[in-house]
Scaffold this motif. Sequence first.
Motif, PDB file in Angstrom:
ATOM      1  N   TRP A 146      -6.069  -9.430  -3.885  1.00 42.42           N
ATOM      2  CA  TRP A 146      -6.333  -8.033  -3.520  1.00 42.42           C
ATOM      3  C   TRP A 146      -7.505  -7.453  -4.310  1.00 42.42           C
ATOM      4  CZ3 TRP A 146      -3.273  -4.571  -0.391  1.00 42.42           C
ATOM      5  CH2 TRP A 146      -2.181  -5.162   0.238  1.00 42.42           C
ATOM      6  N   GLY A 196       2.727   1.835  -3.274  1.00 40.61           N
ATOM      7  CA  GLY A 196       1.779   2.221  -4.313  1.00 40.61           C
ATOM      8  C   GLY A 196       1.428   3.689  -4.255  1.00 40.61           C
ATOM      9  N   VAL A 197       1.248   4.220  -3.046  1.00 39.45           N
ATOM     10  CA  VAL A 197       0.928   5.641  -2.884  1.00 39.45           C
ATOM     11  C   VAL A 197       2.066   6.511  -3.402  1.00 39.45           C
ATOM     12  CG1 VAL A 197       0.547   7.455  -1.172  1.00 39.45           C
ATOM     13  CG2 VAL A 197      -0.681   5.291  -0.972  1.00 39.45           C
ATOM     14  N   GLY A 228       0.563  -2.438  -5.766  1.00 39.12           N
ATOM     15  CA  GLY A 228       0.281  -1.134  -5.180  1.00 39.12           C
ATOM     16  C   GLY A 228      -0.197  -0.137  -6.211  1.00 39.12           C
ATOM     17  N   ARG A 248       0.830  -1.215   0.000  1.00 38.38           N
ATOM     18  CA  ARG A 248       0.000   0.000   0.000  1.00 38.38           C
ATOM     19  C   ARG A 248       0.862   1.261   0.000  1.00 38.38           C
ATOM     20  NH1 ARG A 248      -2.488  -3.072   4.144  1.00 38.38           N
ATOM     21  NH2 ARG A 248      -4.414  -4.095   3.480  1.00 38.38           N
ATOM     22  N   ARG A 249       1.862   1.287   0.872  1.00 47.89           N
ATOM     23  CA  ARG A 249       2.701   2.481   1.019  1.00 47.89           C
ATOM     24  C   ARG A 249       3.478   2.780  -0.262  1.00 47.89           C
ATOM     25  NH1 ARG A 249       4.676   1.027   5.389  1.00 47.89           N
ATOM     26  NH2 ARG A 249       6.528  -0.048   4.621  1.00 47.89           N
ATOM     27  N   LEU A 269      -3.746  -1.025  -7.472  1.00 44.37           N
ATOM     28  CA  LEU A 269      -4.763  -0.621  -6.506  1.00 44.37           C
ATOM     29  C   LEU A 269      -5.058   0.868  -6.573  1.00 44.37           C
ATOM     30  CD1 LEU A 269      -3.626  -2.724  -3.411  1.00 44.37           C
ATOM     31  CD2 LEU A 269      -5.644  -3.116  -4.836  1.00 44.37           C
ATOM     32  N   ARG A 270      -4.130   1.641  -7.133  1.00 41.68           N
ATOM     33  CA  ARG A 270      -4.326   3.080  -7.294  1.00 41.68           C
ATOM     34  C   ARG A 270      -4.996   3.417  -8.636  1.00 41.68           C
ATOM     35  NH1 ARG A 270      -4.003   5.585  -2.617  1.00 41.68           N
ATOM     36  NH2 ARG A 270      -3.569   7.517  -3.743  1.00 41.68           N
TER      37      ARG A 270
END
Length: 260
Positions: free
Chosen positions: A87, A32-33, A59, A29-30, A62-63
């Motif tokens: 996911w 990907g951001v 990641g 997650r991190r 997911l964005r």
Amino acid sequence: MPQPSTARFYDSLADDYHLIYPDWAASVRRQGVVLDALVGRERAAVLDCACGIGTQAIGLALRGHQVIGTDLSVRAAARAGREAAQWGATLPTAGADMRRLPFPGGRFDAVVCADNSLPHLLTEPDVRAALAEMRRVLRPGGRLLVSTRPYDELLRERPVSTPPQVHESADGTGRTVTFQLWHWHEDGEHYDLEHVQLVPGQGDQEDSGEWRVRVRRAAYWALGRDRLARFATGAGFTQVAWLTPEQTGFFQPLLTARAD
């Protein structure tokens, strides 16, 4: 002495790669951001040409980006696709060498080569070939994102090991300890790596207090920032720059460039 096989290293590590991280899901997650902000546009067509088990590719998917993942390790790439499905993300994957990418020219808005993958290439012609391929598959104005270890500092210090990383199982019943041993070559730039994982005994050994040891071997070229930047410029990239972890929040220095 023959160099360790990079494909064999990651094929062997594919099932255990998440154990390198204290919390792999949080890292997905991190990262990907951070990478989403650097791609610079919504729903970009992105190639992760060293996707591993999908840490960066998932990641980014997911964005909202349209990501394809390739890797020299077919096993790692296949796992990335399976993990993405868990996911709820779409991530087509394939085995491919970054020096010979199986895509037409101008296919992508961004190419990612993260987590110190490029330095597995041990010669200048191989690094130049990989960067030329990344440039070829980018559209005009496309963005290149490459991360490596902080090799300028490491070349001065020549460390012989890394600090241990501890992964605790989700149910709290076991820990995996991962660290690396580095063996520098006489040229002072290349090094062989022993990737060591200590895992608790299983089956009848679980309560014995004993550890099982897994050792995998790979080789790297400690590419300094100026040299890699010159290679990127030579491959036709412009606006070549390095961003530090303090600037981006990414865990490694990032080389950014454009395919103008």
